[in-house]
Design a protein around this motif. Structure first.
Motif, mmCIF file in Angstrom:
data_model
loop_
_atom_site.group_PDB
_atom_site.id
_atom_site.type_symbol
_atom_site.label_atom_id
_atom_site.label_comp_id
_atom_site.label_asym_id
_atom_site.label_seq_id
_atom_site.Cartn_x
_atom_site.Cartn_y
_atom_site.Cartn_z
ATOM 1 N N ILE A 117 18.397 -13.525 22.192
ATOM 2 C CA ILE A 117 18.342 -12.083 22.466
ATOM 3 C C ILE A 117 18.702 -11.361 21.172
ATOM 4 O O ILE A 117 19.728 -11.659 20.554
ATOM 5 C CB ILE A 117 19.336 -11.682 23.570
ATOM 6 C CG1 ILE A 117 19.039 -12.439 24.865
ATOM 7 C CG2 ILE A 117 19.293 -10.175 23.812
ATOM 8 C CD1 ILE A 117 20.114 -12.259 25.923
ATOM 9 N N ALA A 118 17.848 -10.452 20.757
ATOM 10 C CA ALA A 118 18.136 -9.629 19.576
ATOM 11 C C ALA A 118 18.597 -8.249 20.038
ATOM 12 O O ALA A 118 17.942 -7.619 20.868
ATOM 13 C CB ALA A 118 16.896 -9.501 18.697
ATOM 14 N N VAL A 119 19.731 -7.825 19.546
ATOM 15 C CA VAL A 119 20.283 -6.511 19.876
ATOM 16 C C VAL A 119 20.149 -5.630 18.641
ATOM 17 O O VAL A 119 20.769 -5.898 17.607
ATOM 18 C CB VAL A 119 21.760 -6.615 20.291
ATOM 19 C CG1 VAL A 119 22.265 -5.270 20.782
ATOM 20 C CG2 VAL A 119 21.961 -7.690 21.348
ATOM 21 N N GLU A 120 19.339 -4.594 18.734
ATOM 22 C CA GLU A 120 19.097 -3.716 17.593
ATOM 23 C C GLU A 120 19.803 -2.381 17.807
ATOM 24 O O GLU A 120 19.717 -1.784 18.882
ATOM 25 C CB GLU A 120 17.589 -3.485 17.408
ATOM 26 C CG GLU A 120 17.255 -2.641 16.188
ATOM 27 C CD GLU A 120 15.777 -2.381 16.043
ATOM 28 O OE1 GLU A 120 15.336 -2.087 14.912
ATOM 29 O OE2 GLU A 120 15.048 -2.476 17.052
ATOM 30 N N ALA A 121 20.495 -1.928 16.787
ATOM 31 C CA ALA A 121 21.167 -0.624 16.817
ATOM 32 C C ALA A 121 21.265 -0.103 15.390
ATOM 33 O O ALA A 121 21.134 -0.863 14.424
ATOM 34 C CB ALA A 121 22.556 -0.744 17.443
ATOM 35 N N ASP A 122 21.490 1.175 15.257
ATOM 36 C CA ASP A 122 21.620 1.747 13.910
ATOM 37 C C ASP A 122 22.805 1.135 13.176
ATOM 38 O O ASP A 122 22.740 0.876 11.975
ATOM 39 C CB ASP A 122 21.769 3.270 13.997
ATOM 40 C CG ASP A 122 20.511 3.944 14.517
ATOM 41 O OD1 ASP A 122 19.416 3.357 14.341
ATOM 42 O OD2 ASP A 122 20.617 5.038 15.092
ATOM 43 N N ARG A 123 23.885 0.906 13.920
ATOM 44 C CA ARG A 123 25.073 0.271 13.344
ATOM 45 C C ARG A 123 25.609 -0.727 14.347
ATOM 46 O O ARG A 123 26.238 -0.363 15.334
ATOM 47 C CB ARG A 123 26.146 1.306 13.022
ATOM 48 C CG ARG A 123 25.809 2.212 11.832
ATOM 49 C CD ARG A 123 26.996 3.103 11.507
ATOM 50 N NE ARG A 123 27.428 3.879 12.672
ATOM 51 C CZ ARG A 123 28.658 4.378 12.839
ATOM 52 N NH1 ARG A 123 29.581 4.163 11.940
ATOM 53 N NH2 ARG A 123 28.939 5.088 13.920
ATOM 54 N N ILE A 124 25.340 -1.998 14.109
ATOM 55 C CA ILE A 124 25.869 -3.028 15.004
ATOM 56 C C ILE A 124 27.391 -3.056 14.927
ATOM 57 O O ILE A 124 28.079 -3.218 15.943
ATOM 58 C CB ILE A 124 25.281 -4.410 14.636
ATOM 59 C CG1 ILE A 124 23.844 -4.522 15.162
ATOM 60 C CG2 ILE A 124 26.128 -5.540 15.227
ATOM 61 C CD1 ILE A 124 23.707 -4.511 16.665
#
Length: 857
Positions: free
Chosen positions: A166-173
């Protein structure tokens, strides 16, 4: 647990047991100067246990095993049943009067067989069908391929290649809320029954040297999520600088984090029934927010989606196919009799076929889900021809048994030829060593045999027990009458065209055939499990996102072997792996490689007090052994066997399609040849996706053989049935042309030659002869009655042309239904099959008459 000293061997032993750390276990802290004592203890057999390997459960009934067992059951079943059906067909053809004498007995036997079939197919406790679905890719792999033994050996040694990420993408992990969401997601998945381990930023094992206390920390990367921005920034910098984390746990820009999941040993059926993929999807759906997105990839996820689409296709395509064929028949005949009776025969044959599959306890694969719509399309044509001839006999004044017997005498030869040639076309698929293709061929032969038998027995018996209906010509609706006039006009026009311009027709078809032959070398052979999905589907877009943002979700194993125990504790051998790994990383399409070298380099640096100069392979065997014993067992077991006599470089890629994978594997082999390996060392390149690539090669090499065998067998049958070699050649030419044009379409870029599209050529060759046989039987009868070739063509177009057109329409629309499948590859199969059926119709009504006229037969 904190270890301040390593003098106590028992304490050291416990430290080793903690190296395979559970989620967020407390760190193990080792004094740097005591590492050598720990390594001495680690060499004891009682301390270093071989980790239990997770081996993929191979079900011989769904994969065939190494001995090709999957090919035996359908083959033996088909041979035995074919003998019974052949005997019954011989009786019905040689003595149709016998069928007409006992119609109620014929229907009674048919009903009894149907009841038995329903008992085999339907379970009462619990209520449901006994059919199983196999969504795995194993049925698409060649049975008996020695490369499968290599793959199984690698899986046994290094664990399976069932990646679920599972890849979790966010502006700032590295934001408190995002890390908290990552921890909630990780914890909830980790607590699911059946999940073996979950690795993400919040619980992955990290190796760090604490300068202040002069010890080595081996523990979770993040124990408590800090709220301080400065500490979060420090964690971010540490994560993206750790070579073990980059692209497997965190993206280089720290905008994407990975959750890597592994499951306990279970079958595909257990995985699907456990609803793991659905439950994980539910968990991540609750954590999605604006600015936080999740992508899922990996073979277990794909298999779950394949299962869902297979179920959807079964539930939707069968009723749609029935509805479409019924609508076509009603529009063109305008009579319920001409709809209900052909479809009744088709449904019985389909029921018997699926009952046979259930009785043999074989699962339906991604290909055998095609059985129902294909049989519905094919079988309707058989009934159409017989009922059309019966209607002619009734219009000529015959009634009851006399009309049915006359109909059977006229139709037994073309129906038998149609059934046998169609069966031969499907039987040619049994040459394939791909279990899914073999099963489709074997059970299609069985289904076609049932269709032919029911058409020549149960259908005329039904006409005899319903004299009040059968003895009256079918009445056409107003709409049918309106459609009939333009159809008859078109058939007359085609007759005029072929009789007046036969030479021009032959030249035109010859030109098209030459153009198709020129395009054939452009065929691209490409098949892949992911290619069954539409490029715009979420499965594919998520896969591409994971590949783009992290490392690819397709693993390839490059396994190196040496005869010596501990061969990969030798620095020279490890440096050879290091050189190869660096070159592998530079190959286009490779997104990440992992080997024991990665762990050794990082731990050597940590042991040396985090000195960057030591981020390399130690100079001595003892130094290598010292570091190897610090690698957690779960990580080491993926890249080395227990005694370091074999090593594995895991290549991660996002390449899709057997052509791309084949090219990548070829480049890997070239790199190994160029760089070289130490004397006495061997290598193997394997993986599930590599086996699928080999399957594609088998498809390409097997096409000429499959089509050739079908063509020769059909020619012998037709020539023998019509007792004329010239008629045999004339019958084959119009049916070879559609196959040639089909391959020309592939060469022109209409679609790649994949597992589904590879079925079309031999199947079309068998089906197309149906209309040709009916046309030739009627044509020869007209010629024997004294008509000239031109007159015979005109009469055939008027008498046989209409049922040929209607039968072709049911085939065309029946196959077109498959284009509604949830699978992209099966949609290609449906569209190309429908186009090929349209070409077959044009050949039978244009090319065949022109050939007959020019040959003056």
């Amino acid at each position: 647990m904190t270890l301040a000293a390593m003098a106590d061997p028992e304490v050291a032993r416990k430290a080793l047991q903690c190296l395979s750390l559970p989620a967020r276990a407390p760190p193990v802290r080792l004094k740097a100067e005591k590492i050598s004592n720990l390594n001495k203890l680690a060499k004891r057999p009682s301390v270093v246990d071989h980790p239990q390997r997770r081996v993929r459960e191979y079900d011989l009934r769904s994969t065939g095993g190494a001995d090709g067992g999957i090919l035996l059951q359908p083959l033996m079943f088909s041979v035995c049943i074919a003998g019974v059906i052949s005997a019954l067909l011989c009786v019905s053809c040689l003595r149709p009067e016998w069928i007409c004498r006992v119609p109620k007995s014929v229907l009674g036997v048919t009903a009894a067989i149907t009841v038995i079939a329903m008992a085999a197919l339907v379970s009462l406790s619990p209520v449901g069908l006994r059919l199983r679905l196999d969504p795995s890719s194993e049925p698409l792999l060649p049975a008996g391929d020695p490369a499968q033994d290599t793959y199984r050996s690698a899986v046994l040694e290094f664990g399976d290649d069932e990646i679920y990420v599972i890849a979790v993408e966010a502006d700032r992990i590295f934001d408190y809320e995002n890390l908290l969401a990552l921890r909630r997601t990780t914890d909830r998945i980790a607590h699911m029954d059946g999940v073996r381990s979950v690795k993400s930023l919040v619980d992955v094992t990290a190796f760090r040297f604490d300068v202040e206390n002069n010890w080595i920390d081996i523990g979770p990367f993040i124990e408590d999520i800090p709220t301080d921005p400065v500490k979060l920034a420090e964690l971010r910098d540490h994560a993206i600088s750790d070579p073990l984390f980059v692209r497997t746990i965190i993206s280089p820009d720290a905008r994407v984090a990975a959750i890597n999941i592994s499951f306990h040993k279970m079958s595909d059926r257990e995985f699907i029934e456990g609803r793991f993929d659905e439950r994980i999807s539910g968990i991540i759906a609750q954590e999605e927010r604006d600015g936080r997105r999740f992508y899922v990839a990996g073979r277990p996820h794909v298999k779950s989606r394949v299962y869902a689409l297979m179920l959807r296709d079964l539930q939707q395509l069968i009723p749609i196919a029935i509805g479409v064929v019924a609508l076509v028949l009603y529009l063109l005949f305008g009579s319920l009799r001409m709809v209900v009776l052909p479809l009744g025969v088709v449904l019985l044959a389909t029921l018997w076929t699926f009952a046979a599959i259930a009785w043999l306890e074989l699962p339906l694969t991604v290909l055998t889900v095609l059985l129902a719509p294909v049989l519905i399309a094919i079988g309707s044509a058989y009934g159409v021809h017989l009922l059309s001839r019966h209607a002619e006999e009734v219009r000529d004044g015959l009634r009851g048994t006399e009309a049915v017997v006359a109909c059977l005498h006229a139709m037994r030869s073309p129906v038998m030829i149609s059934g046998l040639t169609t069966a031969i076309g499907f039987a040619a698929l049994c040459i394939s060593d791909v279990p899914a293709v073999f099963e489709l061929g074997a059970f299609s032969v069985f289904g076609v045999g049932c269709l032919t038998l029911l058409t020549l027995t149960a259908l005329p018996a039904t006409l005899l027990v319903l004299p009040s209906i059968a003895d009256r010509p079918p009445k056409s609706s107003a709409l049918t009458a309106a459609l009939q006039h333009p159809l008859e006009a078109a058939l007359r026009g085609l007759g005029n065209l072929t009789t007046r311009h036969a030479s021009a027709v032959l030249v035109a078809w010859g030109s098209v055939s030459v153009a198709a032959a020129i395009a054939i070398p452009g065929i691209v052979v490409d098949t892949d499990y992911l290619s069954f999905f539409d490029p715009r589907s979420k499965v594919r877009t998520d896969f591409e996102a994971v590949n783009r943002l992290l490392s690819g979700a397709v693993p390839i194993y490059v396994v190196f072997s040496d005869i010596g125990v501990g061969a990969f504790r030798e620095p020279a051998n490890l440096r050879a792996l290091e050189r190869l790994q660096a070159r592998f990383d530079a190959i286009p399409g490779v997104s990440r490689t992992t080997s024991m070298v990665d762990f050794i380099r990082v731990l050597h640096r940590v042991v040396a007090g985090d000195d960057p100069a030591y981020e390399r392979i130690p100079d001595s065997r003892a130094g290598v052994a010292e570091v190897i014993h610090l690698i957690p067992k779960g990580d080491l077991s993926r890249v080395s066997n227990v005694n370091q006599s074999r090593a594995n470089i895991i290549i991660r890629t996002g390449e899709i399609g057997s052509a791309a994978i084949g090219t990548l594997v070829e480049k890997v082999g070239q790199v190994i040849d160029e760089v070289g390996i130490p004397p006495g060392m061997d290598f193997e390149i394997t993986g599930n996706t590599v086996l699928l690539s080999r399957s594609a090669d088998g498809i390409a090499s097997g096409q000429p053989r499959t089509v050739g065998v079908a063509a020769v067998a059909i020619f012998v049958l037709v020539a023998g049935s019509l007792r004329s070699l010239r008629f045999g050649w004339i019958a084959m030419l119009p049916n070879i042309v559609p196959v040639l044009l089909f391959f020309g379409l592939l060469g022109a870029g209409a679609a790649p030659l994949s597992v589904p599209t590879s079925l079309i050529a031999s199947v079309a060759l068998g089906i197309a002869i149906d209309a040709t046989a009916h046309y030739l039987v009627r044509y020869r009868a007209e010629r024997l009655a004294g008509a000239s070739p031109e007159e015979a063509v005109h009469r055939c177009n008027q008498s046989a042309g209409r049922p040929i057109f209607i039968a072709a329409a049911t085939l065309l629309f029946g196959f077109a239904v498959v284009s509604l499948s949830g699978f992209a590859s099966l949609r290609e199969f449906g569209v190309l099959s429908a186009v090929t059926m349209a070409i077959c119709l044009a050949n039978d009504l244009i090319l065949l008459p022109a050939l007959l006229i020019k040959a003056r037969l």
